[in-house]
Design a protein around this motif. Sequence first.
Motif, PDB file in Angstrom:
ATOM      1  N   ASP A 102      64.080  82.753   5.408  1.00  0.00           N
ATOM      2  CA  ASP A 102      64.683  82.805   6.744  1.00  0.00           C
ATOM      3  C   ASP A 102      65.920  81.922   6.809  1.00  0.00           C
ATOM      4  OD1 ASP A 102      64.939  83.776   9.275  1.00  0.00           O
ATOM      5  OD2 ASP A 102      63.067  82.928  10.035  1.00  0.00           O
ATOM      6  N   THR A 103      66.860  82.378   7.593  1.00  0.00           N
ATOM      7  CA  THR A 103      67.996  81.564   8.066  1.00  0.00           C
ATOM      8  C   THR A 103      68.060  81.848   9.565  1.00  0.00           C
ATOM      9  OG1 THR A 103      69.566  83.351   7.704  1.00  0.00           O
ATOM     10  CG2 THR A 103      69.219  81.827   5.871  1.00  0.00           C
ATOM     11  N   SER A 104      69.233  81.768  10.159  1.00  0.00           N
ATOM     12  CA  SER A 104      69.424  82.320  11.506  1.00  0.00           C
ATOM     13  C   SER A 104      70.324  83.546  11.360  1.00  0.00           C
ATOM     14  CB  SER A 104      70.060  81.297  12.449  1.00  0.00           C
ATOM     15  OG  SER A 104      71.467  81.331  12.337  1.00  0.00           O
ATOM     16  N   THR A 115      62.343  73.844   2.512  1.00  0.00           N
ATOM     17  CA  THR A 115      63.199  73.978   3.691  1.00  0.00           C
ATOM     18  C   THR A 115      64.371  73.020   3.553  1.00  0.00           C
ATOM     19  OG1 THR A 115      61.313  74.579   5.072  1.00  0.00           O
ATOM     20  CG2 THR A 115      63.304  73.823   6.204  1.00  0.00           C
ATOM     21  N   VAL A 116      65.581  73.566   3.663  1.00  0.00           N
ATOM     22  CA  VAL A 116      66.795  72.763   3.572  1.00  0.00           C
ATOM     23  C   VAL A 116      67.386  72.672   4.976  1.00  0.00           C
ATOM     24  CG1 VAL A 116      69.043  72.510   2.479  1.00  0.00           C
ATOM     25  CG2 VAL A 116      67.159  73.614   1.220  1.00  0.00           C
ATOM     26  N   ASP A 117      67.452  71.468   5.506  1.00  0.00           N
ATOM     27  CA  ASP A 117      67.828  71.292   6.910  1.00  0.00           C
ATOM     28  C   ASP A 117      69.319  71.391   7.170  1.00  0.00           C
ATOM     29  OD1 ASP A 117      65.250  70.812   8.176  1.00  0.00           O
ATOM     30  OD2 ASP A 117      65.178  68.977   6.980  1.00  0.00           O
ATOM     31  N   PHE A 118      70.124  70.865   6.240  1.00  0.00           N
ATOM     32  CA  PHE A 118      71.564  70.785   6.500  1.00  0.00           C
ATOM     33  C   PHE A 118      72.346  71.353   5.319  1.00  0.00           C
ATOM     34  CE2 PHE A 118      69.460  67.109   8.520  1.00  0.00           C
ATOM     35  CZ  PHE A 118      69.677  67.449   9.851  1.00  0.00           C
ATOM     36  N   LEU A 119      73.376  72.081   5.641  1.00  0.00           N
ATOM     37  CA  LEU A 119      74.231  72.698   4.628  1.00  0.00           C
ATOM     38  C   LEU A 119      75.685  72.312   4.884  1.00  0.00           C
ATOM     39  CD1 LEU A 119      72.718  76.316   4.567  1.00  0.00           C
ATOM     40  CD2 LEU A 119      72.107  74.368   3.143  1.00  0.00           C
ATOM     41  N   PRO A 120      76.480  72.181   3.824  1.00  0.00           N
ATOM     42  CA  PRO A 120      76.137  72.372   2.413  1.00  0.00           C
ATOM     43  C   PRO A 120      75.318  71.199   1.865  1.00  0.00           C
ATOM     44  CG  PRO A 120      78.392  71.616   2.595  1.00  0.00           C
ATOM     45  CD  PRO A 120      77.904  71.830   3.998  1.00  0.00           C
ATOM     46  N   GLN A 121      74.589  71.471   0.779  1.00  0.00           N
ATOM     47  CA  GLN A 121      73.742  70.424   0.207  1.00  0.00           C
ATOM     48  C   GLN A 121      73.408  70.757  -1.245  1.00  0.00           C
ATOM     49  OE1 GLN A 121      69.475  68.253   1.134  1.00  0.00           O
ATOM     50  NE2 GLN A 121      70.576  69.229   2.777  1.00  0.00           N
ATOM     51  N   LEU A 122      73.388  69.713  -2.081  1.00  0.00           N
ATOM     52  CA  LEU A 122      72.897  69.850  -3.443  1.00  0.00           C
ATOM     53  C   LEU A 122      71.372  69.750  -3.388  1.00  0.00           C
ATOM     54  CD1 LEU A 122      73.423  70.019  -6.521  1.00  0.00           C
ATOM     55  CD2 LEU A 122      73.431  67.507  -6.546  1.00  0.00           C
ATOM     56  N   VAL A 123      70.713  70.780  -3.843  1.00  0.00           N
ATOM     57  CA  VAL A 123      69.243  70.839  -3.792  1.00  0.00           C
ATOM     58  C   VAL A 123      68.699  70.706  -5.203  1.00  0.00           C
ATOM     59  CG1 VAL A 123      67.239  72.222  -3.157  1.00  0.00           C
ATOM     60  CG2 VAL A 123      69.334  72.344  -1.774  1.00  0.00           C
ATOM     61  N   SER A 182      78.035  80.055  12.376  1.00  0.00           N
ATOM     62  CA  SER A 182      77.626  78.646  12.426  1.00  0.00           C
ATOM     63  C   SER A 182      76.285  78.497  11.717  1.00  0.00           C
ATOM     64  CB  SER A 182      77.503  78.158  13.870  1.00  0.00           C
ATOM     65  OG  SER A 182      76.482  78.867  14.556  1.00  0.00           O
ATOM     66  N   VAL A 183      76.137  77.353  11.036  1.00  0.00           N
ATOM     67  CA  VAL A 183      74.873  77.048  10.364  1.00  0.00           C
ATOM     68  C   VAL A 183      74.007  76.323  11.389  1.00  0.00           C
ATOM     69  CG1 VAL A 183      73.790  75.883   8.411  1.00  0.00           C
ATOM     70  CG2 VAL A 183      76.065  76.920   8.146  1.00  0.00           C
ATOM     71  N   ASP A 184      73.253  77.091  12.165  1.00  0.00           N
ATOM     72  CA  ASP A 184      72.571  76.529  13.322  1.00  0.00           C
ATOM     73  C   ASP A 184      71.048  76.483  13.153  1.00  0.00           C
ATOM     74  OD1 ASP A 184      72.192  79.231  13.331  1.00  0.00           O
ATOM     75  OD2 ASP A 184      72.871  79.566  15.389  1.00  0.00           O
ATOM     76  N   SER A 185      70.585  76.535  11.899  1.00  0.00           N
ATOM     77  CA  SER A 185      69.145  76.382  11.633  1.00  0.00           C
ATOM     78  C   SER A 185      68.973  75.967  10.183  1.00  0.00           C
ATOM     79  CB  SER A 185      68.406  77.706  11.884  1.00  0.00           C
ATOM     80  OG  SER A 185      68.637  78.610  10.818  1.00  0.00           O
ATOM     81  N   PRO A 186      67.801  75.471   9.852  1.00  0.00           N
ATOM     82  CA  PRO A 186      67.514  75.257   8.429  1.00  0.00           C
ATOM     83  C   PRO A 186      67.416  76.604   7.712  1.00  0.00           C
ATOM     84  CG  PRO A 186      65.987  74.039   9.839  1.00  0.00           C
ATOM     85  CD  PRO A 186      66.710  75.010  10.722  1.00  0.00           C
ATOM     86  N   VAL A 187      67.405  76.534   6.377  1.00  0.00           N
ATOM     87  CA  VAL A 187      67.141  77.712   5.563  1.00  0.00           C
ATOM     88  C   VAL A 187      65.845  77.456   4.790  1.00  0.00           C
ATOM     89  CG1 VAL A 187      68.613  76.848   3.690  1.00  0.00           C
ATOM     90  CG2 VAL A 187      67.979  79.251   3.763  1.00  0.00           C
TER      91      VAL A 187
END
Length: 576
Positions: free
Chosen positions: A209-211, A184-192, A144-149
């Motif tokens: 960092d990720t989780s 810092t990217v809060d939500f994924l997937p996302q075009l940055v 699960s994507v449970d944190s920002p990256v």
Amino acid sequence: MKATRNEDVFTPVLGRRSALKQISAASILPLIGGPTVSWSSSVFIKRGGNNAIETPAISASTRGQWVAYAESLKPYLRATPQAPLSVVKPVADSNLYLRWRMDVLMPGSDLPKSLFRKGDKFILDFGGHRTGNFQFRLVGDGVSVDSPVRLKVTFGEVPGDVSEPLYPYKGSLSSAWLPEEIITVDFLPQLVRMPRRYAFRYVKVEVLDTSPNYGVRFFDSTAIALTSALGEPAPLPASSSAWIRRVDEVSIATLRDCMQTTFEDGPRRDQRLWIGDLRLQAKASYVTMPNHDLVKRCLHLFAGLPRESDGFLPACVFEKPAPATTGTFILDYAALYGAIVLDYLNATNDLKAAKELWPVAYRQLELLFAMVDERGLFQIPKGSWPFIDWNRELDRSASIQGVMIYSGRKLNELAQLTGHADQMKTFVPLLDKMTAAAHEHFYDREQRVCISGPNKQVSWASQAWLTLANCLSAEEAAEALRLAVIGNKNSIQPTTAYLYHHVVEAMVQCGMRKEAIALIKSYWGQMVADGADTFWEAYNPQDSTFSPYGDVHINSFCHAWSCTPTYFFRALHLTE
């Protein structure tokens, strides 16, 4: 930038471009050489005497109109998406000038196959320099994507930018120019899409960092190259030497990446408009990727943003967030403004613009010629900045005399074309007097070279500028250049392509075409051999870590004043 006032003397603060390695703005003054007088707007008027005709002040309203007109000429930037060629790994290599080789790990298209977690990193190679933006599509992969990256992104013009630590930083310019970002990217997937514009060939991405529950994949990594250059010039003839064709290509790439909404000096650092860089960029652009409105925009920005007290032009201006002047004044840059207008007129036949800008060009030399003494020698005002080159050892007395005479002659040419010959009636005899004085005081008949300062210093700069100003006969100039530039290893040499340009131009002027092409090969050609895909701000063939600012990571590796070999090849037809 601020100016400080001490009684009646106005002393410009030189700004960050004056910060030479390990010396302050104050300590640069002893390097100037020659007698000095006070740098004061009131002095210019009081000392004018027979050397100047006082011109009416240009109104604030007119200046505002010029700035507004310049803004109306702001160009559209062409955007070109580019995919990375490869993912690379830096390997230290003492046999390479740039200290690192970049070994290919995989094609750039294979990057999405790799999953990156905390502590992982990669470097993309786009295969050449560009100015522009960077974007990618970031996708989480795991339970699960449970944190920002959080990512650290570093942009590199040369391998050392992404292979060596940028800290501890030892430079004299602001570390905020160092090409790195933490996002810092809060939500994924996302075009940055990275928020700023960058100058780069390489991009290093570190996952801070990720989780523990997921990693990230990078899709569609893209550089968006930006330029206001119009089209691509035709290549040089196939009969040209391979090294000439390659130097020409790198020259054009340098110019292309510096052509933004002004002619920037460097897209990585400074990112602003300087008179000296503009003059050389415009010359190169006329014979490669002409954008006449961009030159006109830059000329009007300077015209509209002078020092209010007397109309003297700053060495550079800020474009953003709104056009603004600076507190940085360089004597030789202001003097050369008229030469840029003349070049523009010759390239475009835009007589209306040249006539409009005439009072600005004339005012610069009206002010500067007030600093010529009764002998016909230009006296460098106390506290002022004559640039010529970054070399700390250079005595500038002879070369600045040459710049002033050269600029005056160019202004006279402009006067003849714009119908202002009457205004030059006082200046023409003064220029003749200055020319004779230059020959008398700076030409050493025994050594047969030009000298400068109390120690009779021999430098490339003195030979170049007194040749360009026609202070020597063609025979004297050619001999002086051969003796001082080619035959004297103890002569004070340039540290920048800005002065190298003028040495080459001086050689061409006195018929030394073979020597000129040899000098281009030994300097710009060697820079290419040492790894340049755009030409650098400063280059010492013996020291890849040389920096005028104390730290090589703050250097600009795509710099406008280095782009002129293409001008020599295409306008002056230099070839082997």
